[in-house]
Every structure is written in structure tokens, then in C-alpha cells.
Design a protein around this motif. Structure first.
Motif, PDB file in Angstrom:
ATOM      1  N   VAL A  19    -121.900 -79.841 -68.197  1.00  0.00           N
ATOM      2  CA  VAL A  19    -120.703 -78.994 -68.307  1.00  0.00           C
ATOM      3  C   VAL A  19    -120.157 -78.633 -66.926  1.00  0.00           C
ATOM      4  O   VAL A  19    -118.955 -78.375 -66.775  1.00  0.00           O
ATOM      5  N   SER A  20    -121.011 -78.648 -65.905  1.00  0.00           N
ATOM      6  CA  SER A  20    -120.515 -78.336 -64.561  1.00  0.00           C
ATOM      7  C   SER A  20    -119.582 -79.443 -64.071  1.00  0.00           C
ATOM      8  O   SER A  20    -118.622 -79.187 -63.343  1.00  0.00           O
ATOM      9  N   LEU A  21    -119.867 -80.682 -64.493  1.00  0.00           N
ATOM     10  CA  LEU A  21    -118.990 -81.799 -64.124  1.00  0.00           C
ATOM     11  C   LEU A  21    -117.664 -81.685 -64.892  1.00  0.00           C
ATOM     12  O   LEU A  21    -116.593 -81.997 -64.364  1.00  0.00           O
ATOM     13  N   GLU A  22    -117.765 -81.208 -66.131  1.00  0.00           N
ATOM     14  CA  GLU A  22    -116.551 -80.965 -66.917  1.00  0.00           C
ATOM     15  C   GLU A  22    -115.752 -79.823 -66.279  1.00  0.00           C
ATOM     16  O   GLU A  22    -114.519 -79.847 -66.259  1.00  0.00           O
ATOM     17  N   ALA A  23    -116.473 -78.840 -65.747  1.00  0.00           N
ATOM     18  CA  ALA A  23    -115.804 -77.702 -65.092  1.00  0.00           C
ATOM     19  C   ALA A  23    -115.064 -78.165 -63.828  1.00  0.00           C
ATOM     20  O   ALA A  23    -113.999 -77.646 -63.493  1.00  0.00           O
ATOM     21  N   ILE A  24    -115.631 -79.174 -63.152  1.00  0.00           N
ATOM     22  CA  ILE A  24    -114.928 -79.720 -61.977  1.00  0.00           C
ATOM     23  C   ILE A  24    -113.609 -80.347 -62.427  1.00  0.00           C
ATOM     24  O   ILE A  24    -112.556 -80.153 -61.803  1.00  0.00           O
ATOM     25  N   ALA A  25    -113.660 -81.090 -63.552  1.00  0.00           N
ATOM     26  CA  ALA A  25    -112.427 -81.713 -64.074  1.00  0.00           C
ATOM     27  C   ALA A  25    -111.402 -80.628 -64.425  1.00  0.00           C
ATOM     28  O   ALA A  25    -110.212 -80.757 -64.100  1.00  0.00           O
ATOM     29  N   THR A 120    -111.458 -74.456 -74.597  1.00  0.00           N
ATOM     30  CA  THR A 120    -111.722 -75.837 -74.995  1.00  0.00           C
ATOM     31  C   THR A 120    -110.712 -76.811 -74.367  1.00  0.00           C
ATOM     32  O   THR A 120    -110.881 -78.015 -74.474  1.00  0.00           O
ATOM     33  N   ALA A 121    -109.668 -76.271 -73.761  1.00  0.00           N
ATOM     34  CA  ALA A 121    -108.685 -77.131 -73.078  1.00  0.00           C
ATOM     35  C   ALA A 121    -107.963 -76.326 -71.998  1.00  0.00           C
ATOM     36  O   ALA A 121    -107.831 -75.105 -72.119  1.00  0.00           O
ATOM     37  N   VAL A 122    -107.539 -77.047 -70.979  1.00  0.00           N
ATOM     38  CA  VAL A 122    -106.775 -76.427 -69.876  1.00  0.00           C
ATOM     39  C   VAL A 122    -105.587 -77.333 -69.597  1.00  0.00           C
ATOM     40  O   VAL A 122    -105.754 -78.546 -69.481  1.00  0.00           O
ATOM     41  N   GLU A 123    -104.392 -76.751 -69.517  1.00  0.00           N
ATOM     42  CA  GLU A 123    -103.207 -77.592 -69.263  1.00  0.00           C
ATOM     43  C   GLU A 123    -102.125 -76.763 -68.571  1.00  0.00           C
ATOM     44  O   GLU A 123    -102.235 -75.541 -68.467  1.00  0.00           O
ATOM     45  N   TYR A 124    -101.052 -77.450 -68.190  1.00  0.00           N
ATOM     46  CA  TYR A 124     -99.896 -76.765 -67.620  1.00  0.00           C
ATOM     47  C   TYR A 124     -98.833 -76.539 -68.673  1.00  0.00           C
ATOM     48  O   TYR A 124     -98.618 -77.364 -69.542  1.00  0.00           O
ATOM     49  N   ASN A 158    -118.635 -80.113 -73.634  1.00  0.00           N
ATOM     50  CA  ASN A 158    -118.229 -81.270 -74.445  1.00  0.00           C
ATOM     51  C   ASN A 158    -116.794 -81.242 -74.937  1.00  0.00           C
ATOM     52  O   ASN A 158    -116.474 -81.874 -75.934  1.00  0.00           O
ATOM     53  N   ASN A 159    -115.918 -80.494 -74.296  1.00  0.00           N
ATOM     54  CA  ASN A 159    -114.516 -80.480 -74.729  1.00  0.00           C
ATOM     55  C   ASN A 159    -113.572 -81.045 -73.677  1.00  0.00           C
ATOM     56  O   ASN A 159    -112.577 -81.662 -74.018  1.00  0.00           O
ATOM     57  N   ILE A 160    -113.885 -80.794 -72.430  1.00  0.00           N
ATOM     58  CA  ILE A 160    -113.044 -81.309 -71.340  1.00  0.00           C
ATOM     59  C   ILE A 160    -113.804 -82.491 -70.713  1.00  0.00           C
ATOM     60  O   ILE A 160    -114.996 -82.373 -70.415  1.00  0.00           O
ATOM     61  N   THR A 161    -113.133 -83.607 -70.602  1.00  0.00           N
ATOM     62  CA  THR A 161    -113.824 -84.814 -70.134  1.00  0.00           C
ATOM     63  C   THR A 161    -114.036 -84.773 -68.626  1.00  0.00           C
ATOM     64  O   THR A 161    -113.093 -84.495 -67.873  1.00  0.00           O
ATOM     65  N   ALA A 162    -115.281 -85.039 -68.218  1.00  0.00           N
ATOM     66  CA  ALA A 162    -115.586 -85.114 -66.783  1.00  0.00           C
ATOM     67  C   ALA A 162    -114.829 -86.301 -66.184  1.00  0.00           C
ATOM     68  O   ALA A 162    -114.494 -87.257 -66.887  1.00  0.00           O
ATOM     69  N   LEU A 163    -114.563 -86.238 -64.888  1.00  0.00           N
ATOM     70  CA  LEU A 163    -113.857 -87.346 -64.227  1.00  0.00           C
ATOM     71  C   LEU A 163    -114.761 -88.572 -64.160  1.00  0.00           C
ATOM     72  O   LEU A 163    -115.987 -88.463 -64.233  1.00  0.00           O
ATOM     73  N   GLN A 164    -114.138 -89.713 -64.048  1.00  0.00           N
ATOM     74  CA  GLN A 164    -114.879 -90.964 -63.855  1.00  0.00           C
ATOM     75  C   GLN A 164    -115.698 -90.865 -62.564  1.00  0.00           C
ATOM     76  O   GLN A 164    -115.191 -90.388 -61.552  1.00  0.00           O
TER      77      GLN A 164
END
Ligand code: FAD
Length: 321
Positions: A19-25, A120-124, A158-164
Motif C-alpha cells: 500500500v505504500s507503493l500505492e500511496a506513492i502513486a 479509494t480514489a484520488v483525482e483532479y 488495493n484500490n489505487i494502482t502502484a506505478l510500473q
């Protein structure tokens, strides 16, 4: 507009929580063309910095201290607040884990700012950063705009996808020496009830058993399927109350909230309190011998049948893949 975003890099047993990697995304979305800074806290954790860079961290603030070997809200809040002091971020993101749920409110109150939890999501939307979060046990979603500065949010695993992963990526590491004072709790030993297997809240595949498994033995075929799929075992409260398994496996309103890619519910009726913990799973498969069972109302695929016949058949088929 570029923002500086601090992300807590959560470490458990020497590894970074996904989830920390997802948090980076999420941090990258908030930062726009700004900077996402991972705050790596603990003892002997510096070996994890490459992974943070590979998943998108632009910079790392490293805070190592003997007193941070185990999590305590006292110690970690002193460490993280020192990072906030040093960095003056525009936003902060934590994972919505047991640690995040404990630490984030403490940090928010110390900074006297609001907290958007369990996003569960972050957007502009126009100028604003908009967070989506479930309410009423997952029956509805609300959208929230943060007006405080810094913006502070926890994100559901598991809701925000981590970066490649990009192994060429690197960056600067700033070591921050923090004098951790007056720890009121010292962890001497951690005794785990479930020592093996995949962490339930971060599992991509969950095989969950309910009262329909009928006994602790009845979980065996589910475990075999979980082993073949690389998944974790979960349970309804019905199964926990009946003493078929440990309460640490309970999913639902008063248990864990999970959002795996695949949730296979075996012998679970689908009470609203259970759905509160799993209905946001990406694909739900229900196995129940009652065609009227409520679980079929949320399932993407339903199998009406005896789980003791269906589950071993699935295991055999998956073994062939
Ligand atoms: P049951 O409702 O008894 O269902 C068993 C199912 O198994 C049935 O549908 C039956 O058809 C099926 N079955 C039986 N044998 C087989 C077989 N051989 N093959 C296939 N199917 C079979 N519950 C949670 O799960 N999580 C929570 O966090 C939670 N929190 C709660 C909080 C509160 C305040 C309250 C009041 C309740 C809470 N509950 C929670 C309990 C919830 O209301 C249900 O009682 C519980 O989820 C039922 O568990 P179950 O589906 O395993 O059992």
C-alpha cells in the motif's frame, strides 16, 4: 501547480507494505509536477530505499532509530512530525492500514488539520484534488475536497494502482536524525497468531469460508485452493463465532475490509455486515448450496452447489494452468 507530498513508507517485518507503493502513486497524482517524498521510518530500513525509488518516489527522508524498531504511535509520530517540520509538505498520504489508522489521526490533531480517511480514489476536478471514500459500510461513496493545508489522506489498500516498476529510477536520500523522547509504550515481543501466508488486507486473491464449511477441518479444501492460487484465507463472522477459525481472519463491518482482485466466498450467506468488508472486491465468486443466498446478489459469478464438491474441483482445474 506543483506540490510537495510526503508519503509514509510503511515497513513490516523488513519489507515494504504494498500500500505504500500505492500511496506513492496517489502522491504523484496530488503532486502534479511537484515532488513525492517517501518518509522511511524504522530501524535498519535503509535497504528499502531502492524499491521506493523504483516505484516513483522522487526523494527519501530516512529516519532510523533504535526506538523505532517496532511501531508505537508515540515514537512514529515524533519521527513523522520531524519530517513534516523539515519538509513543510502541501500534502501527506498514508496507507489505511492498522498502523495508518492509528497514526494518521494523531498526526492530524498535532498539525491541527483535517483527515480524509480510507480513500479509494484520488483525482483532479478543476483546481481541486478530489478523494472518493466509501460510506455507510460501502453502500455509497462520497467525494471529498481537501481545503486544509497540508492535505492529509489515508488510502485503502488495493484500490489505487502502484506505478510500473522502473529500476533505473533513483534519487536523493536525506537522513534525518530525530531524538525520540519519552516512549510510553515499548514493544518487547510480537506474538503472531497467523504467522504464515499472504496478508489478508493486501491479498490479491482471497478464499473466504463461512458457517457452511461446518468445522475447522472444513477450511482445508479452501486452504488447498488458496495455496494453488497464491491467495489468503478469510472468513465470515459466522465461521469465527463457531470457532472454525481465528477472528484475525474475519472480514466485514467489524472485521477487516478487503478489496482483492478475486474473492471466492464459500458457504457464506452474504449478510450485510459481511458485504461491508468485501463488496468492493473486483471479481466476486460465490459458492453456496442455497440459490436464494444474498451473496449471489453481489457475486459476478455464482455456483449453486456443495462447496465440498465445488472447491476441490476448482483446485484441480487451477492446478492444470
Ligand atoms: P450463515 O448466515 O449461517 O450462512 C451459511 C451459508 O452457508 C448459508 O447461506 C448456507 O446456504 C451455506 N452452506 C451451508 N452448507 C454449505 C455447503 N456445504 N456448501 C455450500 N454452501 C453451504 N459478519 C461478518 O461476516 N463479518 C462482520 O464483520 C460482521 N459484523 C457484524 C456486526 C454486527 C453488529 C452484527 C449484528 C453482525 C455482524 N456479522 C458479521 C454477522 C452477520 O450478520 C452474519 O451473522 C454472518 O455474516 C453470517 O455468517 P455466514 O454467512 O458464515 O453464516
Amino acid at each position: 501547480m506543483g506540490r510537495k507530498v510526503l508519503v509514509l513508507a510503511e515497513v513490516r517485518e523488513g519489507t515494504l507494505r504494498h500500500v505504500s507503493l500505492e500511496a506513492i502513486a496517489a502522491g504523484k497524482t496530488i503532486a502534479e509536477d511537484g515532488e513525492t517524498v517517501a518518509v522511511l521510518v524504522g530501524k535498519d530500513v535503509s535497504g528499502l530505499k531502492e524499491e521506493l525509488f523504483h516505484y516513483g518516489a522522487d526523494r527519501i527522508v530516512l529516519i532510523e532509530n533504535e526506538k523505532l524498531a517496532s511501531y508505537s504511535s508515540d515514537g512514529y509520530s515524533q519521527a513523522f512530525l520531524a519530517a513534516v517540520d523539515a519538509e513543510s509538505p502541501n500534502a501527506i498520504v498514508f496507507g489505511h492500514t492498522a498502523l495508518g489508522k492509528d497514526l494518521a489521526p494523531k498526526i492530524a490533531s498535532k498539525l491541527n488539520i483535517g483527515l480524509i480517511s480510507d480513500a479509494t480514489a484520488v483525482e483532479y476536478a478543476g483546481e481541486h484534488i478530489v478523494f472518493t471514500r466509501p460510506i455507510y459500510s460501502g453502500k455509497a461513496f462520497e467525494k471529498k475536497i481537501a481545503t486544509d493545508s497540508p492535505i492529509f489522506a489515508t488510502i485503502r489498500p488495493n484500490n489505487i494502482t502502484a506505478l510500473q516498476k522502473d529500476e533505473s529510477k533513483t534519487g536523493d536520500v536525506k537522513t534525518l536524525a530525530v531524538d525520540i523522547k519519552d516512549l510510553r509504550t515499548i514493544i518487547k515481543e510480537v506474538v503472531r497468531k497467523t504467522s504464515e501466508g499472504v496478508d489478508l488486507t493486501e491479498a490479491k486473491i482471497i478464499i473466504a469460508g463461512g458457517r457452511g464449511v461446518k468445522s475447522a477441518e472444513g477450511f482445508k479444501p479452501l486452504q488447498e485452493l488458496a495455496d494453488v492460487l497464491g491467495g489468503a484465507i478469510g472468513a465470515s463472522r459466522g465461521a469465527c463465532d463457531a470457532d472454525y477459525c481465528d477472528y484475525s481472519l474475519q472480514i466485514g463491518q467489524t472485521g477487516k475490509v478487503v478489496t482483492p482482485d478475486l474473492y471466492i466466498a464459500c458457504g457464506i450467506s452474504g449478510a450485510i455486515q459481511h458485504l461491508a468488508g468485501m463488496s468492493n472486491s473486483k471479481v466476486i465468486v460465490a459458492i453456496n448450496k442455497d440459490p436464494e443466498a444474498n451473496i449471489f446478489n453481489v457475486a459476478d459469478y455464482g455456483i449453486v452447489g456443495d462447496l465440498f464438491e465445488v472447491v476441490p474441483l476448482l483446485t484441480e482445474e487451477f492446478k492444470k494452468l
